[in-house]
Scaffold this motif. Structure first.
Motif, short mmCIF file in Angstrom:
data_model
loop_
_atom_site.label_atom_id
_atom_site.label_comp_id
_atom_site.label_asym_id
_atom_site.label_seq_id
_atom_site.Cartn_x
_atom_site.Cartn_y
_atom_site.Cartn_z
N GLN A 200 0.83 -1.21 0.00
CA GLN A 200 0.00 0.00 0.00
C GLN A 200 0.86 1.25 0.00
O GLN A 200 0.55 2.23 -0.68
CB GLN A 200 -0.92 -0.01 1.22
N GLN B 151 1.86 2.01 -3.24
CA GLN B 151 0.70 2.27 -4.10
C GLN B 151 0.58 1.24 -5.22
O GLN B 151 0.37 1.58 -6.39
CB GLN B 151 0.77 3.69 -4.67
N GLY C 194 -3.12 -3.93 -2.41
CA GLY C 194 -2.51 -3.30 -1.24
C GLY C 194 -2.88 -3.96 0.06
O GLY C 194 -2.95 -5.19 0.16
N LEU C 195 -3.14 -3.14 1.07
CA LEU C 195 -3.36 -3.61 2.44
C LEU C 195 -4.54 -4.57 2.53
O LEU C 195 -4.42 -5.69 3.03
CB LEU C 195 -3.57 -2.41 3.36
#
Length: 238
Positions: free
Chosen positions: A34, A37, A41-42
């Motif tokens: 994340q 970017q 991601g997360l």
């Protein structure tokens, strides 16, 4: 009630620990993605790890060791479809391979956690994070260094610009000359070039060429009736 019959406090605590481990370690991997970017991601990496852990833990409880092994195999193949969605191709450029590989690593972390292999899950997560962080400066350093020709492979493309009415004859002559020079053509693309001309683009099977030999073929092509220009170029392969 079936729910009460199947509820086992010890198994429930074990599953909670597995899911919590997958959540934390998958979250760590996703946090790094994340911050950079990336597409996955997360949340994506966390969900992949938790999902893999849940399926494997459920299979281990219901089907025992054999059931867990089968589900792990399904998780590995299933993540392939998820990773394919993160890979994008635009022209000759392919992006998202590292993201897909990271998702694969998150699934491995979750599978280990689902089996109760907490130490193995931690080690796997650490190595995935190390691959995405510690190896990055090494990759950047290698990419900035000039490429040595003897260690590289390239895609070679021949371009011929000719009059449109001569396109068929030039195409046949191009294939024949390249075959005679032991450079068979892998793919041919033809498209208009201006109002009256056409461009023939031939991609070779070869990953290395003798420049003088290919230059000789270009000279022969340029001597053909209707040919305006013939040249070749190389682009490095990923």
């Amino acid at each position: 009630m079936e729910f009460l019959d199947k509820t086992n406090l010890t198994s429930l605590v074990s599953t909670f620990i597995s899911l919590a481990t997958a959540f934390i370690l998958g979250g760590l991997i996703g946090f790094e993605r994340q911050v950079r970017q990336r597409t996955a991601g997360l949340r994506t990496n966390t969900l992949v790890a938790v999902g893999a852990a849940a399926f494997v833990a459920m299979a281990a409880r219901v089907g025992g060791h054999d059931g867990a092994v089968r589900v792990v195999a399904y998780v590995v193949s299933g993540i392939g479809f998820l990773g394919a969605g993160a890979i994008m191709k635009e022209g000759a450029n392919v992006t998202g391979l590292n993201t897909a590989a990271t998702l694969w690593g998150s699934a491995a972390v979750g599978a280990c956690a689902g089996l109760g292999l907490i130490g193995e899950a931690l080690l796997t997560a650490l190595f995935v994070l190390a691959s995405n962080t510690l190896l990055r400066p090494v990759v950047n350093r290698i990419n900035r260094a000039p490429v040595q020709e003897e260690f590289s492979e390239a895609t070679y493309v021949v371009y011929v610009i000719c009059h449109r009415e001569s396109q068929a004859e030039v195409h046949e002559k191009l294939i024949g000359l390249l075959d005679a020079a032991s450079y068979p053509v892998r793919d041919v693309d033809q498209h208009p070039f201006g109002q009256n001309d056409a461009e023939i683009e031939a991609t070779l099977y070869a990953t290395a060429v003798e420049a003088p030999e290919l230059d000789r073929v270009m000279a022969l092509l340029e001597a053909e009736p209707g040919v305006l220009q013939a040249f070749w170029s190389a682009r490095s392969e990923d």
